[in-house]
Design an enzyme around this catalytic site. Structure first.
Site, PDB file in Angstrom:
ATOM      1  N   ARG A  22      -7.553  21.849  13.395  1.00  0.00           N
ATOM      2  CA  ARG A  22      -7.415  22.996  14.313  1.00  0.00           C
ATOM      3  C   ARG A  22      -8.153  24.235  13.823  1.00  0.00           C
ATOM      4  O   ARG A  22      -8.335  25.183  14.558  1.00  0.00           O
ATOM      5  CB  ARG A  22      -5.929  23.321  14.497  1.00  0.00           C
ATOM      6  CG  ARG A  22      -5.201  22.288  15.327  1.00  0.00           C
ATOM      7  CD  ARG A  22      -3.713  22.475  15.278  1.00  0.00           C
ATOM      8  NE  ARG A  22      -3.211  22.344  13.917  1.00  0.00           N
ATOM      9  CZ  ARG A  22      -1.943  22.410  13.568  1.00  0.00           C
ATOM     10  NH1 ARG A  22      -1.036  22.615  14.481  1.00  0.00           N
ATOM     11  NH2 ARG A  22      -1.589  22.267  12.306  1.00  0.00           N
TER      12      ARG A  22
ATOM     13  N   ASP B 179      -7.480  20.410  18.527  1.00  0.00           N
ATOM     14  CA  ASP B 179      -6.021  20.409  18.426  1.00  0.00           C
ATOM     15  C   ASP B 179      -5.571  19.169  19.200  1.00  0.00           C
ATOM     16  O   ASP B 179      -5.875  19.048  20.395  1.00  0.00           O
ATOM     17  CB  ASP B 179      -5.457  21.695  19.040  1.00  0.00           C
ATOM     18  CG  ASP B 179      -3.934  21.755  18.900  1.00  0.00           C
ATOM     19  OD1 ASP B 179      -3.297  20.677  18.810  1.00  0.00           O
ATOM     20  OD2 ASP B 179      -3.390  22.869  18.897  1.00  0.00           O
TER      21      ASP B 179
ATOM     22  N   LYS C 100      -0.736   4.533   6.683  1.00  0.00           N
ATOM     23  CA  LYS C 100       0.714   4.440   6.531  1.00  0.00           C
ATOM     24  C   LYS C 100       1.288   5.852   6.437  1.00  0.00           C
ATOM     25  O   LYS C 100       0.552   6.763   6.040  1.00  0.00           O
ATOM     26  CB  LYS C 100       1.059   3.608   5.297  1.00  0.00           C
ATOM     27  CG  LYS C 100       0.959   4.366   3.970  1.00  0.00           C
ATOM     28  CD  LYS C 100       1.676   3.664   2.852  1.00  0.00           C
ATOM     29  CE  LYS C 100       1.825   4.587   1.668  1.00  0.00           C
ATOM     30  NZ  LYS C 100       2.431   4.070   0.501  1.00  0.00           N
TER      31      LYS C 100
ATOM     32  N   HIS D  54      -3.842   0.125   1.552  1.00  0.00           N
ATOM     33  CA  HIS D  54      -4.962   0.250   0.602  1.00  0.00           C
ATOM     34  C   HIS D  54      -4.848  -0.738  -0.565  1.00  0.00           C
ATOM     35  O   HIS D  54      -5.828  -1.007  -1.239  1.00  0.00           O
ATOM     36  CB  HIS D  54      -5.147   1.692   0.122  1.00  0.00           C
ATOM     37  CG  HIS D  54      -4.112   2.136  -0.861  1.00  0.00           C
ATOM     38  ND1 HIS D  54      -2.906   2.656  -0.481  1.00  0.00           N
ATOM     39  CD2 HIS D  54      -4.104   2.125  -2.206  1.00  0.00           C
ATOM     40  CE1 HIS D  54      -2.203   2.940  -1.547  1.00  0.00           C
ATOM     41  NE2 HIS D  54      -2.898   2.636  -2.611  1.00  0.00           N
TER      42      HIS D  54
ATOM     43  N   LYS E 143      -7.914  -3.196  -3.017  1.00  0.00           N
ATOM     44  CA  LYS E 143      -8.119  -3.140  -4.468  1.00  0.00           C
ATOM     45  C   LYS E 143      -8.869  -4.381  -4.925  1.00  0.00           C
ATOM     46  O   LYS E 143      -8.529  -5.496  -4.512  1.00  0.00           O
ATOM     47  CB  LYS E 143      -6.769  -3.099  -5.202  1.00  0.00           C
ATOM     48  CG  LYS E 143      -6.050  -1.770  -5.095  1.00  0.00           C
ATOM     49  CD  LYS E 143      -4.733  -1.853  -5.852  1.00  0.00           C
ATOM     50  CE  LYS E 143      -3.900  -0.607  -5.651  1.00  0.00           C
ATOM     51  NZ  LYS E 143      -4.378   0.561  -6.359  1.00  0.00           N
TER      52      LYS E 143
ATOM     53  N   HIS F  29       3.086  -2.582   0.705  1.00  0.00           N
ATOM     54  CA  HIS F  29       2.288  -3.109  -0.410  1.00  0.00           C
ATOM     55  C   HIS F  29       2.923  -4.346  -1.069  1.00  0.00           C
ATOM     56  O   HIS F  29       2.267  -5.364  -1.272  1.00  0.00           O
ATOM     57  CB  HIS F  29       2.087  -2.039  -1.491  1.00  0.00           C
ATOM     58  CG  HIS F  29       1.597  -0.732  -0.958  1.00  0.00           C
ATOM     59  ND1 HIS F  29       0.596  -0.644  -0.025  1.00  0.00           N
ATOM     60  CD2 HIS F  29       1.964   0.547  -1.218  1.00  0.00           C
ATOM     61  CE1 HIS F  29       0.370   0.629   0.264  1.00  0.00           C
ATOM     62  NE2 HIS F  29       1.201   1.378  -0.447  1.00  0.00           N
TER      63      HIS F  29
ATOM     64  N   LYS G  40       9.461   4.952  -9.260  1.00  0.00           N
ATOM     65  CA  LYS G  40       8.755   6.114  -9.814  1.00  0.00           C
ATOM     66  C   LYS G  40       9.404   6.494 -11.134  1.00  0.00           C
ATOM     67  O   LYS G  40      10.558   6.188 -11.386  1.00  0.00           O
ATOM     68  CB  LYS G  40       8.841   7.283  -8.837  1.00  0.00           C
ATOM     69  CG  LYS G  40       8.047   7.015  -7.560  1.00  0.00           C
ATOM     70  CD  LYS G  40       7.641   8.287  -6.888  1.00  0.00           C
ATOM     71  CE  LYS G  40       6.698   8.021  -5.732  1.00  0.00           C
ATOM     72  NZ  LYS G  40       5.328   7.682  -6.125  1.00  0.00           N
TER      73      LYS G  40
END
Ligand code: NAP
Length: 487
Positions: free
Chosen positions: A43, A86, A142, A172, A176, A234, A334
């Site tokens: 925008r 926009d 995603k 993705h 790889k 994944h 994580k």
């Protein structure tokens, strides 16, 4: 072949951190087809030169090896253009249509690098402006929805304006090099196929561990969690690559048909399996590489009372002739002890032991996905040092064959986004996810989300820098197995 690559969200984080560096690498490697334009949309009211200056500035934050020199950038910048759009304004799409028609490129790629809440409106506007022609390809990032219903709503909106073979849903991980090597290992070599089944394999472990926390994505992650962010897409794509039957050829639909069969064969959840075979966790404060790090609830953008999971471990089974009874363990999280993604195939022990072997030592194939890309084949051998002679000739010791693809093929290999963007421009769908695969994956994870919503307990805490809650080890130990770093 001329192409226009239109990036909706051309000034956003995904565009400058992933897409522009990947496009520049393709340009540097000479693999980007000549006669292309890369058109950023947002925008902001920017001229082409202002957009080029913005992208040049952003490249300063990209890895040095992937950063262009001033001369390289000047040549790359000639491809870059900007159109103010926009997504909610039909008139802006008319202007975009004018810019695209004026040139009439052979292929027009529309990359939706914006929030998914804008996907449906973007598709409607594209169609209203007549931009859904036969030479249009649409790339979707995603997360494609929050659950099965929202995923299907997006797929319906996209399918209303484009055919399935014009839609490129990115995962993705499939781009790889290490994942392509996994396909090559299975379907380009005859060696493992006779062993690749329940008679010889005791269990398979898919582990995607990150030592990073949520970084600047706290608000996004807190609405998403590990199951949606990593498992639904994944991890299940990796499971499909491991478990699928050999496709009849290398065409996209032959591959995707086989992956879909795996997803359909995943054993459905029962109240018992949901209680015993899914562990969720959330990281608390801890230490990573000697540095103290805060807990998830203290991360910026995260609700201090949140029950979003940052860790999932689960046990899946595939109900078909090849895999019945073989546990597939998936683990992702994580702030774990290491940033490491790998798949471990544990083979059955020898049927009749005549040697002394260390406890738990079995033949094992380790497929390293990240940061290393390679294969290790773990075997047992007769050691010849003094200790083994003392123990007697009957003692075996673990050894392994180690194949490092980065060393073998060099570190300048094509990255995931580079590979996927080139595939979209060339119209190759092999590494993209079909709607039915994605919906089937949502169908399988949804009962877990439902179970958590109605469960009164919160995710199990784990200290940052560890391998997650101890319940994840207990879950696998009940089957007589252990995670590869514990064996
Ligand atoms: P972001 O940094 O917030 O960027 C959003 C982009 O969309 C900006 O260029 C913004 O520019 C544009 N935009 C927003 N509203 C718009 C509208 N109404 N019309 C036209 N343009 C509009 O987001 P992001 O991190 O790049 O993420 C984009 C998508 O990719 C998200 O779905 C995200 O989940 C997904 N994704 C991101 C990453 C990543 O590494 N960042 C990785 C995987 C997937 P203006 O505000 O100037 O219009």
């Amino acid at each position: 072949m001329s192409f226009d690559l239109v990036i909706f969200g051309g000034t956003g984080d995904l565009a400058w951190r992933k897409l522009m560096p990947a496009l520049f690498q393709a340009f540097r490697h000479g693999s980007l087809p000549e006669g292309g334009r890369i058109i950023g949309l947002a925008r902001d009211d920017l001229s082409d030169d202002q957009y080029r200056a913005l992208i040049r500035e952003r490249f300063d934050q990209v890895d040095l090896a992937k950063r262009p020199s001033a001369q390289e950038f000047d040549r790359f910048a000639a491809l870059l253009h900007f159109v103010r759009v926009d997504l909610s304004r039909p008139a802006d799409f008319e202007r975009l249509a004018g810019v695209l028609r004026e040139r009439g490129a052979d292929t027009v790629v529309m990359y939706l690098a914006t929030a998914p809440s804008l996907f449906t409106a973007a598709c409607e506007q594209l169609a209203a402006a007549g931009l859904n022609t036969a030479n249009t390809r649409l790339v979707l990032e995603k997360p494609l929805g929050h659950d099965l219903e929202s995923n299907r709503a997006i797929n319906r909106a996209v399918r209303a304006v484009l055919a399935e073979n014009q839609i490129f849903r990115i995962d993705h991980y499939l781009g790889k090099p290490s994942v392509q090597n996994l396909f090559a290992l299975r379907f380009g070599n005859a060696l493992f196929e006779p062993l690749w089944r329940r008679d010889h394999i005791a269990n398979i472990q898919i582990s995607i561990a990150e030592s990073l926390g949520v970084e600047s994505r706290g608000a996004f992650y807190d609405n998403t969690g590990a199951l949606r962010d990593m498992v639904q897409n994944h991890a299940l794509q990796l499971l499909c690559a491991m478990a699928m039957e050999p496709p009849i050829n290398s065409h996209a639909d032959a591959i995707r048909d086989e992956k879909l069969k795996v997803l359909r064969a995943l054993k459905r959840w029962s109240p018992e399996s949901l209680g015993q075979h899914v562990i969720r966790g959330q990281y608390g404060p801890g230490t990573i590489a000697g540095d103290k790090v805060r807990g998830y609830r203290e991360e910026p953008g995260v609700n201090p009372q949140t029950t979003t999971e940052t860790f999932v471990a689960l046990r899946a089974e595939i109900a078909n002739w090849r895999w019945a009874g073989v546990p597939f363990y998936i683990r992702t999280g994580k702030r774990l002890a290491a940033g490491d993604a790998r798949i471990v195939v544990n083979f059955q022990p020898t049927p009749h032991p005549i040697y002394h072997t260390p406890i738990g030592a079995v033949n094992r194939l380790v497929i390293h996905l990240q940061p290393k890309d390679g294969l290790e084949l773990h075997l047992l051998a007769q050691g010849q040092d003094g200790r083994h002679v003392r123990l007697g000739a009957q003692a075996l010791t673990p050894v392994h064959l180690d194949l490092d693809f980065d060393k073998r093929f060099g570190s300048g290999r094509v990255g995931a986004y580079e590979r996927l963007l080139l595939d979209v421009i060339d119209g190759r769908l092999n590494l993209f996810v079909r709607a039915d695969e994605q919906e089937e994956a949502w169908r399988w994870v949804e009962p877990v989300l439902h179970h958590w919503r109605h469960e009164h307990s919160a995710p199990r805490p784990y200290a940052a820098g560890t391998w997650g809650p101890s319940a994840a080890s207990a879950m696998i130990a009940r089957d007589g197995h252990c995670w590869s770093e514990e064996c």
